[in-house]
Design a protein around this motif. Sequence first.
Motif: not given
Length: 244
Positions: A133-137, A139-152, A154-159
């Motif tokens: 879901p796009r909301g995961q990205r 949500a990560g950005l809203a928490l203050g993560f950078t784009e690459w941190q959202t991958y590290r 949030v997104r990659l562990p689920m993917a």
Amino acid sequence: MDYHWDWQFFFQETDDGLKYYEWVVSGLGWTTAVSLASLAVALLLGSVLGVMRTTPKRWLVAVGDTYVDVFRNVPLIVQLFLWFFVVPELVPQQMGIWMKQDLPYFVTAVVGLGLYTAARIAEQVRSGINSLPRGQRFAGLALGFTEWQTYRYVRLPMAYRIVLPALTSEAMNIFKNSAVTYAVGILELYFQYKQIIEKTSQVLEITIVVTLAYFILAFVMNRLLAFVEKRTRVPGLITGTGGK
């Protein structure tokens, strides 16, 4: 069929003082080493390429797409020949001489097989990330993560959890694809298979043994990743069958 079965030939000595079963064991060892090293390269590079193909940056997407299109559509054996014969002629002379004379064949085989498999894994990783879901990205950005941190984080562990069944297939295939590396001098299982047939003509016995060896390698990898899939499955998101 008038065929003389002789399983005892595995214990006969060869010209180099070893027994034929030792040739099989040696080939099995090289197959395992090449496959696992290539899998490590493929997972690392494939993950990077998969991420590149889902970023907002168009040039990264273009680079990733080009890599996948090229490496997925050129046969593996052709790629191995390119790395073994062509690339040393394209680099500076001293480096080319080093590649032809000093670079271990093992490295060439791992690079060729790893880069080929990376293109396939990149497609799996991209599909896994895009299925989230796009909301995961956001949500990560809203928490203050950078784009690459959202991958590290949030997104990659689920993917990875989503595409683990597909990655299991690629991991199994890499053991079978490693048979092609005999063409660049690796004394792996298929190479030894051909050698033993030429020396003994006991085709059926060695074929049965080598077939079982490949089956065991792939089956062990399948069960190992099925265990990982079962332990990392996300309830309600993934319906896994690997652990059954």
